[in-house]
Design a protein around this motif. Structure first.
Motif, mmCIF file in Angstrom:
data_model
loop_
_atom_site.group_PDB
_atom_site.id
_atom_site.type_symbol
_atom_site.label_atom_id
_atom_site.label_comp_id
_atom_site.label_asym_id
_atom_site.label_seq_id
_atom_site.Cartn_x
_atom_site.Cartn_y
_atom_site.Cartn_z
ATOM 1 N N LEU A 1 -21.350 30.908 -19.550
ATOM 2 C CA LEU A 1 -19.870 30.958 -19.348
ATOM 3 C C LEU A 1 -19.109 30.641 -20.594
ATOM 4 O O LEU A 1 -19.411 29.896 -21.565
ATOM 5 C CB LEU A 1 -19.754 29.666 -18.524
ATOM 6 N N TYR A 2 -18.561 31.872 -21.017
ATOM 7 C CA TYR A 2 -17.594 32.073 -22.392
ATOM 8 C C TYR A 2 -16.093 31.802 -21.751
ATOM 9 O O TYR A 2 -15.718 32.048 -20.793
ATOM 10 C CB TYR A 2 -17.607 33.385 -22.665
ATOM 11 N N LEU A 3 -15.322 31.407 -22.881
ATOM 12 C CA LEU A 3 -13.852 31.141 -22.641
ATOM 13 C C LEU A 3 -13.179 32.474 -23.299
ATOM 14 O O LEU A 3 -13.385 32.417 -24.580
ATOM 15 C CB LEU A 3 -13.188 29.953 -23.048
ATOM 16 N N GLN A 4 -12.731 33.549 -22.911
ATOM 17 C CA GLN A 4 -12.056 34.494 -23.414
ATOM 18 C C GLN A 4 -10.695 34.438 -23.545
ATOM 19 O O GLN A 4 -10.021 33.383 -23.311
ATOM 20 C CB GLN A 4 -12.528 35.745 -22.806
ATOM 21 N N LEU A 5 -10.110 35.568 -23.787
ATOM 22 C CA LEU A 5 -8.708 35.736 -24.266
ATOM 23 C C LEU A 5 -7.800 35.204 -22.979
ATOM 24 O O LEU A 5 -6.754 34.377 -22.944
ATOM 25 C CB LEU A 5 -8.240 36.981 -24.474
ATOM 26 N N HIS A 6 -8.043 35.736 -21.684
ATOM 27 C CA HIS A 6 -7.253 35.544 -20.629
ATOM 28 C C HIS A 6 -8.108 34.676 -19.635
ATOM 29 O O HIS A 6 -7.272 34.290 -18.609
ATOM 30 C CB HIS A 6 -7.008 36.968 -19.986
ATOM 31 N N LYS B 1 -13.350 32.583 -12.645
ATOM 32 C CA LYS B 1 -12.563 31.170 -12.228
ATOM 33 C C LYS B 1 -13.575 30.031 -12.502
ATOM 34 O O LYS B 1 -14.606 30.094 -11.948
ATOM 35 C CB LYS B 1 -11.627 30.939 -11.095
ATOM 36 N N LEU B 2 -13.313 29.100 -13.221
ATOM 37 C CA LEU B 2 -14.221 28.180 -13.523
ATOM 38 C C LEU B 2 -14.917 27.588 -12.234
ATOM 39 O O LEU B 2 -15.776 27.327 -12.066
ATOM 40 C CB LEU B 2 -13.641 27.039 -14.183
ATOM 41 N N GLU B 3 -13.847 27.323 -11.205
ATOM 42 C CA GLU B 3 -14.320 26.580 -9.869
ATOM 43 C C GLU B 3 -15.126 27.484 -9.203
ATOM 44 O O GLU B 3 -16.004 27.204 -8.482
ATOM 45 C CB GLU B 3 -13.335 26.197 -9.046
ATOM 46 N N ASP B 4 -15.065 28.868 -9.206
ATOM 47 C CA ASP B 4 -15.994 29.740 -8.610
ATOM 48 C C ASP B 4 -17.343 29.633 -9.239
ATOM 49 O O ASP B 4 -18.340 30.260 -8.616
ATOM 50 C CB ASP B 4 -15.341 31.077 -8.428
ATOM 51 N N VAL B 5 -17.650 29.284 -10.421
ATOM 52 C CA VAL B 5 -19.079 29.537 -11.049
ATOM 53 C C VAL B 5 -20.060 28.933 -10.311
ATOM 54 O O VAL B 5 -21.090 29.870 -10.327
ATOM 55 C CB VAL B 5 -18.889 29.028 -12.692
ATOM 56 N N PRO B 6 -19.910 27.797 -9.893
ATOM 57 C CA PRO B 6 -21.491 27.343 -9.002
ATOM 58 C C PRO B 6 -21.478 28.449 -7.902
ATOM 59 O O PRO B 6 -22.652 28.699 -7.645
ATOM 60 C CB PRO B 6 -20.985 26.098 -8.473
ATOM 61 N N ALA B 7 -20.454 28.845 -7.190
ATOM 62 C CA ALA B 7 -20.831 29.846 -6.062
ATOM 63 C C ALA B 7 -21.422 30.994 -6.463
ATOM 64 O O ALA B 7 -22.281 31.704 -5.894
ATOM 65 C CB ALA B 7 -19.410 30.115 -5.485
ATOM 66 N N MET B 8 -20.740 31.736 -7.581
ATOM 67 C CA MET B 8 -21.437 32.779 -8.214
ATOM 68 C C MET B 8 -22.870 32.814 -8.790
ATOM 69 O O MET B 8 -23.619 33.591 -8.320
ATOM 70 C CB MET B 8 -20.342 33.323 -9.661
ATOM 71 N N LEU B 9 -23.124 31.420 -9.258
ATOM 72 C CA LEU B 9 -24.547 31.224 -9.423
ATOM 73 C C LEU B 9 -25.620 31.214 -8.332
ATOM 74 O O LEU B 9 -26.619 31.569 -8.410
ATOM 75 C CB LEU B 9 -24.789 29.848 -10.387
#
Ligand code: HEM
Ligand code: SF4
Lengths: 555, 165
Positions: free
Chosen positions: A56-61, A108-116
């Protein structure tokens, strides 16, 4: 069959209960780390390496989730699931990278666990796609299919994947660490510009062993790797890798991140580096690290060849449009009557490496129908269906055309590598994607592209060189010059056996003139070429001067 | 500072001694420079002796003294600085050191399992540390894909069930 059932013969590594248990534990751990971050138990500084090691990277947008595609190999169920993820949690697109991974740029950060969780459903993850650890091993996109292969590198790439996963000693290295492995004497993995480049080969007795190079890299200090050893026996493969990593972990620079890659250590120590690795290797308790032939055989079983039919090589149908596509996209296969097909993700004017959810699903379907459900991601940001019956090629082409995936430009001037640049990347000093789009539009005529022939253009939006501009025939690097984006041009780079770093040709060009400059280089090549010469051949023969004169001569 | 061992806190019975201070009766940790300078006098001392080594110190440099040492303290100046992992592994693997290896400095709970697998025995943690966080971190992942120093039992292929508790 459920859409997520893996196809029977695709040669992806099949998880068992233990691998699944491991993945579930890892997701639970990361969920816990997110909670500790939210509860303030972890500072952002402490959290950052943990999230990076989960891709998980933090990018421009927005956040970007980088998903591992181990050694660039996917089965159709996995690709279909990537399409579903793109549709549900991104904006309907995924971006394939030069490291054979896929990035979702609008996470979106909150979606990450569901994506994983969704990735885990198809035995995929985002572990170690970022951070100062051993990253996804890359390999030949034609592995297991190409006639010039001596050893199938997939088995060893999977062994490296398992060995490096959460390695207790090598997860906090001075800097990231990238391994590339090939099993063909014709290097298609850019082995010599990787932290470690491995060439699998055979001795007179037919036994497998490895030639190991270390200390190559691009970035702001491009360096060609040093050969450490001509032959490491198969059984000692992991022991030797441990030895290389130990020397690097102990001695690599940690103060200055621009000097922290292994290439700087190897450059500074020279032969002493080789000696230190040898010394470590000699004194290790080697039984502990021995790669048992049973392990190789058991993992090798996951990569057994699919059941090829007994076929003969065929003439292709006359259809000229089809033939134009086939002349660049179709490649010889080791099995008579079969071929490997490269699918261009470089439509004229498009974003290199982008694929829509619909396209991913279409390729998954076509792979099931025509390629035993197997798909590869290439380091040039294209896809490959490795095992297609020659008699099916015409039908496959029609299927690809219907999905907008039949651009016949593989290996041609519009098959451009471009990093995300200013459009997404927080580190960028210039735009990169729009330059690729404009060059591809300028050379839109396919007849002209075919006339120009093989020519690699790579574009990076800053000195970090994610677009590999140093090893392109024509490399373009965007830099910031007093608030203005300007583009430096290098010529004569190569990422294959004759690896070379391109030469800077002169003063940079503006955003508006860079495409004209590329055109001038091409017309100069056309004027000077001898029959059969590619751009790079002509450049090597006549040198930089004619190109320089053409670019900078007063009008 | 408290010590973490086996996922629980316990008091530290060792004292770190400055280079110019006299050595106490009990267990003492000194610098490598002092160990080297006073090797002859220290040889006669009965109380347990430990050495604190810097991240850039190669384990070979302390090898000649290891038979007399009961503890080696490694330091992580930043949690991202992973040199201690290789130092610990080397002490166990190449030098057969069987005493306590202690991790000090900026260590994260998320690194606990990996430190244990490299041969570290204890971690020096700040006052107020919640040992449950560390124990939970240690036990989060029970599968390892490669040989290491910890007690584990190979399952099959490259894999092993970790026994860190
Ligand atoms: C947008 C987010 C990205 C960021 C913040 C980023 C950051 C970086 C940085 C800082 C480096 C230099 C590292 C060093 O030399 O120590 C680097 C190198 C590299 N990156 Fe990226 N990158 C990004 C995206 C990508 C993408 C999309 C690709 C693939 C298309 C990529 C592939 C690479 C490669 C191949 C290198 C090569 C140089 C080497 O390994 O020597 N990166 N990146
Ligand atoms: S080369 Fe620079 S601009 Fe391009 S992706 Fe890498 S860090 Fe970003």
């Amino acid at each position: 069959m459920n859409a997520l059932t893996p196809p029977q013969y695709a040669r992806t590594y099949r998880y068992d209960e233990i691998d699944r248990e491991f993945l579930q534990e890892r997701i639970a751990e990361f969920r816990g780390q997110i909670e500790r971050r939210l509860a303030g138990e972890l500072t952002e500084d402490e959290f950052k390496p943990l999230r990076l090691m989960n891709g998980l990277y933090l990018q421009l947008h927005a956040y970007m989730l980088r998903v591992a595609i181990p050694y660039g190999l996917l089965n159709s169920a996995q690709l279909r699931q990537l399409g579903r993820i793109a549709r549900r949690w991104d904006r309907g697109f995924g971006h394939f990278t030069t490291r054979q991974n896929i990035q979702f740029n609008w996470t979106k950060l909150e979606d990450v666990p569901a994506m994983l969780e969704a990735l885990a459903e198809v035995d995929m993850h985002a572990i170690q796609t970022s951070g100062n650890c051993i990253r996804n091993t890359t390999t030949d996109e034609y592995a297991g299919a190409t006639p010039d292969e001596v050893v199938d590198p997939l088995v060893y790439a999977e062994i490296l994947r398992q060995w490096s996963t959460l390695h207790p000693e090598f997860t906090w290295l001075p800097r990231k660490f990238k391994i590339a492995i090939t099993g063909s004497p014709n290097d298609r993995v850019a082995a010599q510009v990787h932290d470690v480049g491995v060439l699998a080969k055979r001795n007179e007795r037919g036994e497998v062993g490895f030639e190991v190079h270390a200390g190559g890299g691009l970035g702001r200090t491009p360096i060609i790797a040093r050969k450490l050893r001509d032959w490491v026996p198969e059984s000692e493969f992991l022991a030797y890798m441990e030895a290389v990593l130990r020397v690097y972990n102990a001695l690599g620079q940690r103060e200055n991140i621009y000097k922290a890659r292994i290439k700087i250590l190897v450059r500074d120590l020279g032969d002493e580096f080789t000696q230190m690795v040898e010394r470590e290797y000699e004194r290790m308790p080697r039984d502990r690290y021995r790669l048992d032939p049973d392990i190789v055989a058991a993992i090798g079983a996951h990569f057994a060849p699919p059941p090829f039919a007994a076929l003969e090589d065929q003439e292709l149908p006359e259809d000229p449009e089809f033939r134009a596509w086939a002349s660049t996209s179709v490649r010889a296969h080791r099995q008579p009557g079969y071929a490997s097909v490269t699918i261009s993700l470089k439509p004229i004017g498009g974003i290199p490496g982008d694929a829509s959810a619909d396209q991913m699903e279409a390729v998954a379907d076509l792979a099931e129908r025509h390629s035993f459900g197997e798909i590869r991601v290439t380091h040039v940001q294209n896809l490959v269906l490795p095992h297609v019956r020659q008699e099916d090629l015409h039908a496959l082409w029609q299927g690809l055309r219907a999905a907008g995936l039949a651009t016949p430009n593989i290996g041609l001037i519009s098959d451009i590598i471009a990093c995300p640049g200013m459009d997404y990347c927080a580190l960028a000093t210039a735009r990169s994607i729009p330059i690729a789009q404009r060059i591809s539009e300028r050379f839109a005529s396919l007849d002209r592209q075919h006339d120009i022939g093989e020519c690699f253009i790579n574009i990076s939006g800053c000195i970090n060189a994610c677009g590999h501009h140093h090893v392109a025939h024509i490399g373009i690097l965007g830099v910031d010059k007093r608030g203005e984006e300007v583009y430096q041009v290098t010529l004569g780079g190569s990422a294959t056996n004759d690896a070379a770093i391109g030469e800077l040709i002169g003063p940079a060009f503006s955003y508006d003139t860079i495409v004209d400059a590329v055109e001038t280089l091409i017309t100069t090549y056309i004027a000077h070429r001898s029959p059969g010469e590619r751009f790079i051949d002509t450049y090597r023969r006549i040198g930089v001067t004619p190109f320089k004169d053409a670019l900078y001569a007063p009008a | 500072m408290p010590l973490l061992e086996d996922g629980r806190l316990r008091p530290d019975d060792w004292t770190s001694i400055e280079d110019d201070a006299p050595l106490p009766e009990g267990p003492a940790i000194i610098s490598l420079a002092r160990l080297q300078a006073e090797a002859a006098t220290l040889a006669g001392r009965n109380a347990p002796l430990g050495v604190a080594v810097a991240p850039e110190t190669q384990p070979e440099e302390i090898a000649p003294f290891l038979s007399r040492l009961a503890l080696v303290a490694l330091r992580m100046p930043k949690s991202k600085d992973g040199r201690a992992f290789t130092q610990a592994r080397s002490l166990r693997e190449h030098h057969g050191f069987a005493g306590e290896i202690r991790a000090t400095g900026h260590v994260l709970p998320d690194q606990y399992a990996m430190l244990l697998r490299c041969g570290v025995s204890t971690v020096e943690v700040p006052e107020g540390t919640r040992p449950e966080t560390w124990a939970r971190s240690r036990d989060a992942i029970r599968i390892g894909y490669q040989a290491a120093q910890g007690a584990d039992h190979p399952l099959s292929l490259l894999r092993r069930k970790l026994e860190l508790a």
